[in-house]
Design a protein around this motif. Structure first.
Motif, PDB file in Angstrom:
ATOM      1  N   SER A  81       0.801  -1.222   0.000  1.00 12.37           N
ATOM      2  CA  SER A  81       0.000   0.000   0.000  1.00 12.37           C
ATOM      3  C   SER A  81       0.841   1.283   0.000  1.00 12.37           C
ATOM      4  O   SER A  81       0.375   2.321  -0.466  1.00 12.37           O
ATOM      5  N   GLU A  82       2.070   1.236   0.526  1.00 11.92           N
ATOM      6  CA  GLU A  82       2.879   2.454   0.595  1.00 11.92           C
ATOM      7  C   GLU A  82       3.958   2.503  -0.485  1.00 11.92           C
ATOM      8  O   GLU A  82       4.036   3.464  -1.250  1.00 11.92           O
ATOM      9  N   TYR A  83       4.805   1.476  -0.553  1.00  7.21           N
ATOM     10  CA  TYR A  83       5.935   1.511  -1.483  1.00  7.21           C
ATOM     11  C   TYR A  83       5.522   1.239  -2.933  1.00  7.21           C
ATOM     12  O   TYR A  83       6.137   1.774  -3.848  1.00  7.21           O
ATOM     13  N   GLY A  84       4.507   0.425  -3.141  1.00 11.37           N
ATOM     14  CA  GLY A  84       4.057   0.143  -4.502  1.00 11.37           C
ATOM     15  C   GLY A  84       3.589   1.389  -5.235  1.00 11.37           C
ATOM     16  O   GLY A  84       4.094   1.722  -6.311  1.00 11.37           O
ATOM     17  N   PRO A  85       2.626   2.127  -4.671  1.00 13.36           N
ATOM     18  CA  PRO A  85       2.188   3.367  -5.332  1.00 13.36           C
ATOM     19  C   PRO A  85       3.264   4.449  -5.401  1.00 13.36           C
ATOM     20  O   PRO A  85       3.304   5.227  -6.350  1.00 13.36           O
ATOM     21  N   ARG A  86       4.154   4.498  -4.393  1.00  9.58           N
ATOM     22  CA  ARG A  86       5.195   5.522  -4.390  1.00  9.58           C
ATOM     23  C   ARG A  86       6.147   5.376  -5.571  1.00  9.58           C
ATOM     24  O   ARG A  86       6.571   6.367  -6.160  1.00  9.58           O
ATOM     25  N   TYR A  87       6.467   4.133  -5.942  1.00  6.42           N
ATOM     26  CA  TYR A  87       7.411   3.880  -7.024  1.00  6.42           C
ATOM     27  C   TYR A  87       6.734   3.400  -8.303  1.00  6.42           C
ATOM     28  O   TYR A  87       7.366   2.768  -9.140  1.00  6.42           O
ATOM     29  N   ALA A  88       5.458   3.711  -8.481  1.00  5.67           N
ATOM     30  CA  ALA A  88       4.717   3.237  -9.649  1.00  5.67           C
ATOM     31  C   ALA A  88       5.302   3.741 -10.957  1.00  5.67           C
ATOM     32  O   ALA A  88       5.312   3.029 -11.960  1.00  5.67           O
ATOM     33  N   GLU A  89       5.816   4.960 -10.971  1.00  3.98           N
ATOM     34  CA  GLU A  89       6.357   5.551 -12.195  1.00  3.98           C
ATOM     35  C   GLU A  89       7.855   5.295 -12.372  1.00  3.98           C
ATOM     36  O   GLU A  89       8.400   5.562 -13.431  1.00  3.98           O
ATOM     37  N   ARG A  90       8.507   4.799 -11.360  1.00 10.65           N
ATOM     38  CA  ARG A  90       9.963   4.605 -11.406  1.00 10.65           C
ATOM     39  C   ARG A  90      10.293   3.245 -12.022  1.00 10.65           C
ATOM     40  O   ARG A  90       9.670   2.250 -11.706  1.00 10.65           O
ATOM     41  N   LYS A  91      11.287   3.214 -12.882  1.00 13.17           N
ATOM     42  CA  LYS A  91      11.653   1.985 -13.593  1.00 13.17           C
ATOM     43  C   LYS A  91      12.416   0.992 -12.717  1.00 13.17           C
ATOM     44  O   LYS A  91      12.384  -0.196 -12.936  1.00 13.17           O
ATOM     45  N   GLY A  92      13.158   1.471 -11.775  1.00  4.25           N
ATOM     46  CA  GLY A  92      13.958   0.590 -10.921  1.00  4.25           C
ATOM     47  C   GLY A  92      14.858   1.421 -10.038  1.00  4.25           C
ATOM     48  O   GLY A  92      14.795   2.643 -10.035  1.00  4.25           O
ATOM     49  N   GLY A  93      15.717   0.753  -9.275  1.00  5.97           N
ATOM     50  CA  GLY A  93      16.635   1.472  -8.397  1.00  5.97           C
ATOM     51  C   GLY A  93      15.925   2.115  -7.235  1.00  5.97           C
ATOM     52  O   GLY A  93      16.020   3.321  -7.034  1.00  5.97           O
ATOM     53  N   TYR A  94      15.205   1.311  -6.464  1.00  6.66           N
ATOM     54  CA  TYR A  94      14.412   1.844  -5.362  1.00  6.66           C
ATOM     55  C   TYR A  94      15.227   2.008  -4.086  1.00  6.66           C
ATOM     56  O   TYR A  94      14.798   2.680  -3.168  1.00  6.66           O
ATOM     57  N   LEU A  95      16.395   1.371  -4.018  1.00  8.49           N
ATOM     58  CA  LEU A  95      17.211   1.389  -2.807  1.00  8.49           C
ATOM     59  C   LEU A  95      18.556   2.060  -3.061  1.00  8.49           C
ATOM     60  O   LEU A  95      19.090   2.006  -4.166  1.00  8.49           O
ATOM     61  N   ARG A  96      19.094   2.667  -2.027  1.00 12.69           N
ATOM     62  CA  ARG A  96      20.399   3.313  -2.090  1.00 12.69           C
ATOM     63  C   ARG A  96      21.267   2.734  -0.986  1.00 12.69           C
ATOM     64  O   ARG A  96      20.837   2.636   0.157  1.00 12.69           O
ATOM     65  N   ILE A  97      22.498   2.343  -1.345  1.00 13.44           N
ATOM     66  CA  ILE A  97      23.467   1.879  -0.355  1.00 13.44           C
ATOM     67  C   ILE A  97      24.527   2.963  -0.214  1.00 13.44           C
ATOM     68  O   ILE A  97      25.206   3.314  -1.172  1.00 13.44           O
ATOM     69  N   THR A  98      24.652   3.482   1.004  1.00 10.92           N
ATOM     70  CA  THR A  98      25.647   4.506   1.303  1.00 10.92           C
ATOM     71  C   THR A  98      26.677   3.899   2.239  1.00 10.92           C
ATOM     72  O   THR A  98      26.335   3.452   3.339  1.00 10.92           O
ATOM     73  N   LYS A  99      27.934   3.890   1.821  1.00 15.30           N
ATOM     74  CA  LYS A  99      28.986   3.335   2.660  1.00 15.30           C
ATOM     75  C   LYS A  99      29.351   4.343   3.746  1.00 15.30           C
ATOM     76  O   LYS A  99      29.536   5.519   3.480  1.00 15.30           O
ATOM     77  N   VAL A 100      29.466   3.839   4.969  1.00 13.44           N
ATOM     78  CA  VAL A 100      29.755   4.677   6.122  1.00 13.44           C
ATOM     79  C   VAL A 100      31.252   4.604   6.409  1.00 13.44           C
ATOM     80  O   VAL A 100      31.881   3.561   6.236  1.00 13.44           O
ATOM     81  N   ALA A 101      31.830   5.715   6.847  1.00  6.63           N
ATOM     82  CA  ALA A 101      33.273   5.768   7.080  1.00  6.63           C
ATOM     83  C   ALA A 101      33.700   4.894   8.252  1.00  6.63           C
ATOM     84  O   ALA A 101      34.809   4.365   8.265  1.00  6.63           O
ATOM     85  N   LYS A 102      32.840   4.723   9.235  1.00 10.36           N
ATOM     86  CA  LYS A 102      33.231   3.933  10.398  1.00 10.36           C
ATOM     87  C   LYS A 102      33.108   2.439  10.100  1.00 10.36           C
ATOM     88  O   LYS A 102      32.371   2.019   9.211  1.00 10.36           O
TER      89      LYS A 102
END
Length: 117
Positions: A81-102
């Motif tokens: 109900s939340e993530y499906g409609p939010r990314y309905a127009e987006r082709k892919g790449g729904y997640l971001r991985i950010t490397k932390v310095a520690k």
């Protein structure tokens, strides 16, 4: 001939590994953002992105597939109900991985933050 390992094993047998990755994915969907090791983040990313792709379809079949792979009604409802409609127009790449310095103090493993875009 040398065979390349397809997936990370994390020192676990098949059943506990599947359960571990499912719980990690559930935490990510529930909270929207988690801090974990780089290897774990890279391993759950395609799994969760595939679930979001199913949630975008908004069909009964996709809802049942999500429920069978997540095994938690509240997480499945949030995904559908939340993530499906939010990314309905987006082709892919729904997640971001950010490397932390520690890094983790006890074993020096590099840490990362995985979050929805």
């Amino acid at each position: 001939m040398r065979h390349v390992q397809k997936n990370r094993k994390f020192g676990l047998k098949r059943g506990p590994r599947i359960s571990f990755l499912r719980n990690l994915g559930n935490d990510l969907i529930r909270n929207g953002k988690i801090e974990t090791t780089e290897a774990r983040a890279k391993e759950i990313r395609p799994r969760v992105e595939r679930l979001v792709t199913f949630a975008k379809k908004q069909t009964l079949a996709s809802r049942r597939i999500i429920l069978s792979r997540v095994d938690n009604q509240k997480v499945a409802d949030k995904l559908y109900s939340e993530y499906g409609p939010r990314y309905a127009e987006r082709k892919g790449g729904y997640l971001r991985i950010t490397k932390v310095a520690k890094s983790r103090k006890r074993d020096g493993t590099r840490m990362a933050i995985i979050e929805f875009v």
